[in-house]
Design an enzyme around this catalytic site. Sequence first.
Site, PDB file in Angstrom:
ATOM      1  N   CYS A  81       0.834  -1.211   0.000  1.00 40.00           N
ATOM      2  CA  CYS A  81       0.000   0.000   0.000  1.00 40.00           C
ATOM      3  C   CYS A  81       0.873   1.267   0.000  1.00 40.00           C
ATOM      4  O   CYS A  81       1.485   1.561  -1.022  1.00 40.00           O
ATOM      5  CB  CYS A  81      -1.002  -0.067   1.151  1.00 40.00           C
ATOM      6  SG  CYS A  81      -2.474   0.882   0.780  1.00 40.00           S
ATOM      7  N   HIS A 172      -3.321  -5.115   1.933  1.00 40.34           N
ATOM      8  CA  HIS A 172      -2.605  -5.380   3.191  1.00 40.34           C
ATOM      9  C   HIS A 172      -2.569  -6.878   3.497  1.00 40.34           C
ATOM     10  O   HIS A 172      -3.400  -7.357   4.281  1.00 40.34           O
ATOM     11  CB  HIS A 172      -3.301  -4.649   4.346  1.00 40.34           C
ATOM     12  CG  HIS A 172      -3.086  -3.181   4.353  1.00 40.34           C
ATOM     13  ND1 HIS A 172      -2.156  -2.565   5.160  1.00 40.34           N
ATOM     14  CD2 HIS A 172      -3.662  -2.195   3.623  1.00 40.34           C
ATOM     15  CE1 HIS A 172      -2.174  -1.264   4.946  1.00 40.34           C
ATOM     16  NE2 HIS A 172      -3.090  -1.012   4.012  1.00 40.34           N
ATOM     17  N   GLU A 174      -0.731  -8.442   5.409  1.00 32.84           N
ATOM     18  CA  GLU A 174      -0.393  -8.705   6.819  1.00 32.84           C
ATOM     19  C   GLU A 174      -1.634  -8.685   7.711  1.00 32.84           C
ATOM     20  O   GLU A 174      -1.581  -9.101   8.859  1.00 32.84           O
ATOM     21  CB  GLU A 174       0.657  -7.688   7.302  1.00 32.84           C
ATOM     22  CG  GLU A 174       0.130  -6.318   7.680  1.00 32.84           C
ATOM     23  CD  GLU A 174      -0.219  -5.435   6.471  1.00 32.84           C
ATOM     24  OE1 GLU A 174      -0.160  -5.915   5.326  1.00 32.84           O
ATOM     25  OE2 GLU A 174      -0.587  -4.257   6.690  1.00 32.84           O
TER      26      GLU A 174
HETATM   27  N1  GLN Z   1      -3.729   6.357   1.159  1.00 30.61           N
HETATM   28  C1  GLN Z   1      -2.405   6.054   1.617  1.00 30.61           C
HETATM   29  C2  GLN Z   1      -1.349   6.868   0.861  1.00 30.61           C
HETATM   30  O1  GLN Z   1      -1.630   7.491  -0.096  1.00 30.61           O
HETATM   31  C3  GLN Z   1      -2.097   4.573   1.504  1.00 30.61           C
HETATM   32  C4  GLN Z   1      -3.081   3.783   2.327  1.00 30.61           C
HETATM   33  C5  GLN Z   1      -2.514   2.549   2.973  1.00 30.61           C
HETATM   34  O2  GLN Z   1      -1.297   2.349   3.056  1.00 30.61           O
HETATM   35  N2  GLN Z   1      -3.401   1.747   3.500  1.00 30.61           N
HETATM   36  O3  GLN Z   1      -0.226   6.877   1.231  1.00 30.61           O
END
Ligand code: GLN
Length: 195
Positions: A81, A172, A174
């Site tokens: 992410c 995610h 994890e």
């Molecule tokens: N929206 C976050 C970003 O732009 C990422 C979201 C996440 O890691 N769950 O950094």
Amino acid sequence: MSSTPTIGVLALQGAYEAHAAMLRQLGAKGVLVRQPEDLANLDGLIIPGGESTTFLKHLERAGFFDALSTFVQQKPTFGTCAGAILLAKDVTNPPQRSLGAMDITVERNFYGRQNDSAILSAPTTLPGGPLEMVYIRAPRIAHIGPTVETFASRGDDPTLVREGHLLAATFHPELGHDLRIHQLFLDMVTKSKTA
Ligand code: GLN
């Protein structure tokens, strides 16, 4: 030679404990990385989810961004992410600085509304059936280069991709119970150790 790989988990903010717990379940040593010096002697690194702008703020500390940039060029790294956003060559919505290590273009907060945060099941080319994927204000991988391999997608957009020694997920892994993706990363680490 020790066969237990030592994997760092960038612990500046975000979901780092859950990654360390998954690594332990798989018999690897998870080490929290809070200073540039902590990157020494690692076999691989996980950059967790969180908020990429906050990561960047923390990384502005003396030499951390450059040390991390050198590390990801050389050693297996898995970004989830916000971690995937940091690894990307190009970031949009809005454009922001990144490590530029992986040939992907990432659009931030594409699945940014609350009801876009979801747990979805989708097919994967990894053995063992569909993957459960937890998305939290997830980015979209809008473009991948020719050397990037896709393991799973959300609609038409890749969500789990590998390029050489780098792995990225827009969800995610994890936070679920499926250990396959962390195992895939550990296999990449073992391969690079013996190369
Ligand atoms: N929206 C976050 C970003 O732009 C990422 C979201 C996440 O890691 N769950 O950094």
